[in-house]
Write an enzyme that holds these catalytic residues in place. Structure first.
Site, short mmCIF file in Angstrom:
data_model
loop_
_atom_site.label_atom_id
_atom_site.label_comp_id
_atom_site.label_asym_id
_atom_site.label_seq_id
_atom_site.Cartn_x
_atom_site.Cartn_y
_atom_site.Cartn_z
N ASP A 140 -8.14 3.49 -6.25
CA ASP A 140 -6.92 4.20 -5.87
C ASP A 140 -7.12 4.76 -4.47
OD1 ASP A 140 -4.48 5.93 -6.00
OD2 ASP A 140 -4.50 5.32 -8.10
N HIS A 153 -6.74 2.41 -1.88
CA HIS A 153 -5.34 2.51 -1.46
C HIS A 153 -5.18 3.28 -0.16
CE1 HIS A 153 -3.72 1.72 -5.83
NE2 HIS A 153 -4.52 0.76 -5.36
#
Length: 400
Positions: free
Chosen positions: A227, A250
């Site tokens: 993430d 991310h």
């Protein structure tokens, strides 16, 4: 002669008394120094990778926290199984948590239950955590989530809440169930030289999450996760991030913001000297498309290298990672965001994407010396409800 002899003996006695006093002071100082080091083995911890050492760690903390002198909790080499544990302050003096070994979560992910935390420090001041490895063994938990079965809420590996003057340095965090390091409602926190590792497909394993905190610095760290490498949530102010290597992951995100109608804003955030490799995003600001009084302002992204990043520069005010999206206009106000000296390659043709709120357009966006390319084609930029300026070389061309 007799009188002279008395004087000499008196002087000799005084010297001996001074010497004895000095030795007593040294001995007392050494005993205090030894007492200030709390080796978890002395409290019953076992470095065998099987025995539960949670209570031993808790006893070591209680002793160190009650010490009037600065204390060290020492974790030697070995594998120490640790269940969910809370280290509560305030303590009487400074504490150094020196880890030479590995802290291992129980292999059964249900053991961390629904606590939401694995290792939690709360209401502490002047605590330093140095070295060692945290292995949360999160793969079983991720498999549970992907199967659709009933699962616990998941635990964050190491967290500080309502704390100040904290240093986290030189630790390695592996395979956290959820976020690896979280800082909430805290002030004056330094995170440096940390290594964070989790597979690219591990869900919600943000490397470092900051919320409702001020004066947080993250430096010289390597983050590979599933993430955001670093996420900066509501209420974060005066955040400095430098020399970060991110990927997979991310990217570095401000947000998500606007989850609640009443929400503290984010301001004075700097990200500099970062390298992104193969990440889903580079530098991102994201907010939900619903009413909110939140904001993000005075944000600086500079001196950044992108290597095959899918969204190198992005503002997304329609953020919704699921299918149940609010589909309204974001109330989060985004302003005074600077992008400077950002170079590298984009994995998609749209290298700069500014999708802002219809009712609260972004303003004060500034582009300076941007050079982003896309394969053999020319990269492009996209703007919706965004306004700002550009200077120097800006490739792709600004859409403001």
């Amino acid at each position: 002669m007799a009188k002279s002899s008395v004087v000499i003996n008196s002087s000799t006695n005084s010297s001996w008394l001074l010497l004895v006093s000095f030795l007593l002071i040294v001995a007392t100082s050494l005993r205090q120094s030894e007492a200030a080091v709390h080796n978890v083995l002395s409290y019953g911890a076992k470095p065998d990778g099987r025995s539960d050492s949670t209570k031993a760690f808790q006893r070591a903390w209680t002793s160190a926290c009650g010490s009037a002198a600065p204390a060290t909790i020492y974790v030697p080499q070995g594998n120490f199984v640790l269940g969910p544990v809370v280290f509560t302050g305030p303590c009487k003096s400074r504490i150094l948590f020196q880890i030479a070994g590995t802290l291992v979560a129980p292999s059964n992910y249900w053991s961390l239950g629904n606590s939401g935390y694995w290792i939690l420090f709360i209401k502490v001041t002047r605590v330093q955590v140095y070295g060692g490895t945290l292995n949360a063994q999160g793969s079983g938990y991720w498999a549970c989530r992907s199967s659709g079965n009933r699962c616990p809420v998941g635990a964050m590996s190491i967290s500080f809440q309502w704390s100040s003057d904290v240093v986290i340095s030189g630790i390695t965090s592996m395979n956290s169930q959820m976020f690896h390091i979280t800082i909430a409602n805290s002030a004056n926190v330094l995170i440096r030289s940390v290594k964070i590792r989790a597979p690219a497909q591990s869900p919600n394993t943000d490397g470092i999450h900051i919320s409702s905190s001020t004066g947080v610095t993250v430096a010289s760290s390597s983050i590979m996760t599933g993430d955001d490498c670093i996420s900066i949530g509501p209420g974060s102010k005066n955040v400095w991030i430098e020399r970060i290597v991110c990927g997979p992951g991310h990217g570095i995100s401000v947000g998500s913001l606007g989850a609640n109608a009443n929400e503290d804003g984010v301001e004075n955030v700097t990200v500099t000297g970062a390298v992104f490799s193969g990440t889903q995003n580079g530098v991102r600001i994201k907010s939900w498309a619903r009413p909110s009084n939140g904001f993000a302002r005075t944000i600086s992204f500079r001196n950044i290298l992108m290597k095959n990043v899918f969204n190198p520069i992005i503002i997304d005010q329609n953020y919704c990672p699921s299918t149940n999206c609010p589909n309204q206009n974001s109330g989060v106000k985004i302003s005074r965001v600077t992008y400077k000296n950002i170079k590298g390659t984009s994995a998609t043709q749209v290298a700069m994407n500014f999708t802002c709120s219809l009712t609260n357009p972004c303003w004060g966006l500034a582009l300076q010396n941007i050079e982003l390319t896309y394969l053999t084609k020319q990269a492009t930029s996209s703007c919706k409800n965004a306004g700002g300026s550009s200077s120097g070389i800006v490739v792709p061309r600004s859409c403001f």
